[in-house]
Design an enzyme around this catalytic site. Sequence first.
Site, PDB file in Angstrom:
ATOM      1  N   GLU B 262     -16.048   1.424  32.278  1.00  0.00           N
ATOM      2  CA  GLU B 262     -16.614   2.748  32.567  1.00  0.00           C
ATOM      3  C   GLU B 262     -16.877   3.525  31.278  1.00  0.00           C
ATOM      4  OE1 GLU B 262     -17.750   2.957  35.394  1.00  0.00           O
ATOM      5  OE2 GLU B 262     -16.547   1.411  36.389  1.00  0.00           O
ATOM      6  N   GLU B 300     -25.462  -1.513  33.019  1.00  0.00           N
ATOM      7  CA  GLU B 300     -24.393  -2.502  33.150  1.00  0.00           C
ATOM      8  C   GLU B 300     -24.232  -3.291  31.846  1.00  0.00           C
ATOM      9  OE1 GLU B 300     -22.691  -2.012  35.685  1.00  0.00           O
ATOM     10  OE2 GLU B 300     -21.352  -3.727  35.845  1.00  0.00           O
TER      11      GLU B 300
HETATM   12 ZN   LIG Z   1     -20.582  -0.920  35.928  1.00  0.00          ZN
END
Ligand SMILES: [Zn+2]
Lengths: 504, 504
Positions: B262, B300
Amino acid sequence: MSYAAFKSEVAKVNDILCAVNLLTWDSRVMMPPGGVDARGKQIATLIGLARDIATGDGLQRAIEEARAELSGVAPGDIRLLAVEQAADAIGTLSRIPASLVGAAAELKTVSQAAWSKARAANDFAAFAPMLERTMDMQREIASAIGYDDHPYDALVATYEPGMTWNRLRGLYGELREALLPLLAEVKEANVRAEILDRAYPVDRQRAFSSLISSRFGYDFNRGRLDDTVHPFEISFTRSDVRITGRFRETWLPGGLFAVWHEAGHGMYEQGIPEEFSRSVFATDFVNLYAVGGASFGTHESQSRLWENRIGRSRRFWELNFADLRKTFPDQLSDVSAEDFWRAVNAARPGFIRVEADELTYDFHIMLRSEIEAGLMTGEIRVADLPSIWRERIKVYLGLDVPSDTLGVLQDVHWSAGMVGSFPTYTIGNIMSSQFFAAARKETAVELGLEAGDYLPLKTWLNDNVHQFGRSKSPSQLLMDATGSDLSTAAYIADLAHKVEELTE
Amino acid sequence: MSYAAFKSEVAKVNDILCAVNLLTWDSRVMMPPGGVDARGKQIATLIGLARDIATGDGLQRAIEEARAELSGVAPGDIRLLAVEQAADAIGTLSRIPASLVGAAAELKTVSQAAWSKARAANDFAAFAPMLERTMDMQREIASAIGYDDHPYDALVATYEPGMTWNRLRGLYGELREALLPLLAEVKEANVRAEILDRAYPVDRQRAFSSLISSRFGYDFNRGRLDDTVHPFEISFTRSDVRITGRFRETWLPGGLFAVWHEAGHGMYEQGIPEEFSRSVFATDFVNLYAVGGASFGTHESQSRLWENRIGRSRRFWELNFADLRKTFPDQLSDVSAEDFWRAVNAARPGFIRVEADELTYDFHIMLRSEIEAGLMTGEIRVADLPSIWRERIKVYLGLDVPSDTLGVLQDVHWSAGMVGSFPTYTIGNIMSSQFFAAARKETAVELGLEAGDYLPLKTWLNDNVHQFGRSKSPSQLLMDATGSDLSTAAYIADLAHKVEELTE
Ligand SMILES: [Zn+2]
Ligand SMILES: [Zn+2]
């Protein structure tokens, strides 16, 4: 479908304003320091959208069509009330030109910064030009809203619908007359003030104040308690009503009473009926604020009731001091319930409003109200405020103000363009005693207070105050719940009784 | 003034969507249980307002006037880009009829409830009718958006602009071919897995993961870390970017790697330039989501890079294990840096995607993507999903699925109407290695990694990825930063190298 359209537009406004409340709560409780600028813009955008919808053609049309649709219903029908109440409040909102709203918002930012600096430097003259501009703008807003008698009336009514300067003056006169002798008398009371500034670990203060808040009836399943610099209550519908506190290790009452005060506000919002959620009766269209309470004064009546009428009562401490001592066994080993109750009721004139006790608090409000009213007519000039402040504090509380930081510069309100809100604190005090006296006429309430069971009182407030949300005016609410309009008698009686107990 | 009008309308949409992000964050981190229903309505209202403004005449007119105003500027001008990018995304958004959006939102609520029950009861048949309706609706949305080749393309592109099922199939083929042999090889690796499930007090896990996040470059002055059931990152402009984690006392890597994941997302958002705040380049108009990252896959790539390329590297633990042992001296007294690094890289086929290791994770994605593509053309029927799932997991990972709860019912995505987002996880994995390889070509980055100084790497990502926000397409971003479009070579090389190290 037109009443339905009206309802759905109102719900939209309420949703936006609830989001604003969350943006505000978060900025004071959770937001990392970097977030300030962006947050200000987000709030401004949402308030602007709420205003656009509230004053827009769509809602206006829906109101007119709803009127037509409801033309056959009985006069007391809640839907009619909703439509007319919204139309009225939106009328006030619409009379303030968007340009003035924008200018006031811009001025607020620079004015608050100037005030903050001036207060730190004890330099009123540096703040005076901003304050003049702010007061000019407030006068413009008062004219835009309109008034019958006094410009201050227009502004006071935005916080307390129906209130006027003329009525306030009457109430203030009654209070002065009754409280000055009480204040002289109570000075002789016997108090061990030093027991309050021992070292009380903050986490245990928080736990105890939460325990009592739950006992009062604040529902933590629909709320939460966090720490902030300035305690407050805020709601995002009845199902999520948050309070904050501020705990200082060496000043026990600061934390406790602030939490109970905010819990009182919180119980009001938690008591708004489900069917009022997202409706006119949970939306303040004049201030563009999502709130279920009838007015600022009514709201304050609920916080003061729990804070002062209950939390500072002798019986409350007879019943609950044992739990406090369990929480702080070492700190309170030599203290009795009676000592503690006396200490949290110590009365002594001081310079700072937010630190004032029950007997002196209202004098701070009178002073500010008189100045605000005078500024609105031009009878008082900004440049004269420091001397006027000194003069009146001397008359009311017998004190010599040593610096403007402890005088006219102490409150944030004027720099924020809030004129007319101070009276609601005293109105709240007065109302709190009226509601309290009416509630105690019920045996169950009285027996509950005697036994430390606060549910009957909370239920009475739910039934007689909370459940009406904003669907009754403050006057109507008082009349229906207590049998009389705003009146100082019960409040004066409560304070006189307190002084009597303290000087026993 | 027309480009200015365009900018100000876009800023309004961004402000609303940032408020939605806060309403979402709060609902997952802070909101008391009672708040759920009202919160859902508030979010729906704000998303509706954002959609109204985004697809409204005002913005459309501003776009046209801005085009006229900018007709003379150079083709690469950032203002032109902003206008055309907004026009394009709003075009996609506008092609999905409001009625379909409303129906999808309603279906989502009931579908998620049905999924939740079905998963608990291991009863796919009970969920199947809802899933059929959801997939019908996704097919409708795909037709509304439009596509050249395959209906799945329309949906995938909403998450990963420019991506197609045809390209995905090629990438997946390359991965399968390379990873299956690696997976066979790594099984022999020597691992003390039990060292990870000793008792690690949660507060110290949080402190260590925060310490490392700061070392990576996540700025806590513009962010915060809280606990949630499902970790996530969310931003309210670059100046307030929050992350959450989930810590379990007896599973150390769960907490640590989720936070670094995160934090990787968070550094991306914190790296969006100030001048992109409230602009097109920080707004996803298709998904009506305030975000600065170029795409879901690009986002991502940043989280995976810090989680896997750094956090699971041998050198990282050589450098940082001493601090971890200082944090947990008793638990780790008999563990070496090498032991720990091996343990957090243990690879073993399993049923659950979110628990999968680096070598098996992408197979979970391939399976889901193939099913989604087949559902969109109708080649796969909902009723056949459990058996298809079993079949493919057997082929890919050699496992026999014992129950649908551990199979087709495990993810929330489909019940939420999310079709086309799974591929972005594998795209992110692939990209993470491409960016990482390109960054390491710089001596300062390589020396930094060797010495435990992560600033050069973070700065490279700031300069080559973050600073462009959404102003470049994912392909362009990759081309400019790494010299090539999406390509599996670097990722496969990273995994092969990892296996080589593990089997040494
Ligand atoms: Zn992620
Ligand atoms: Zn209050």
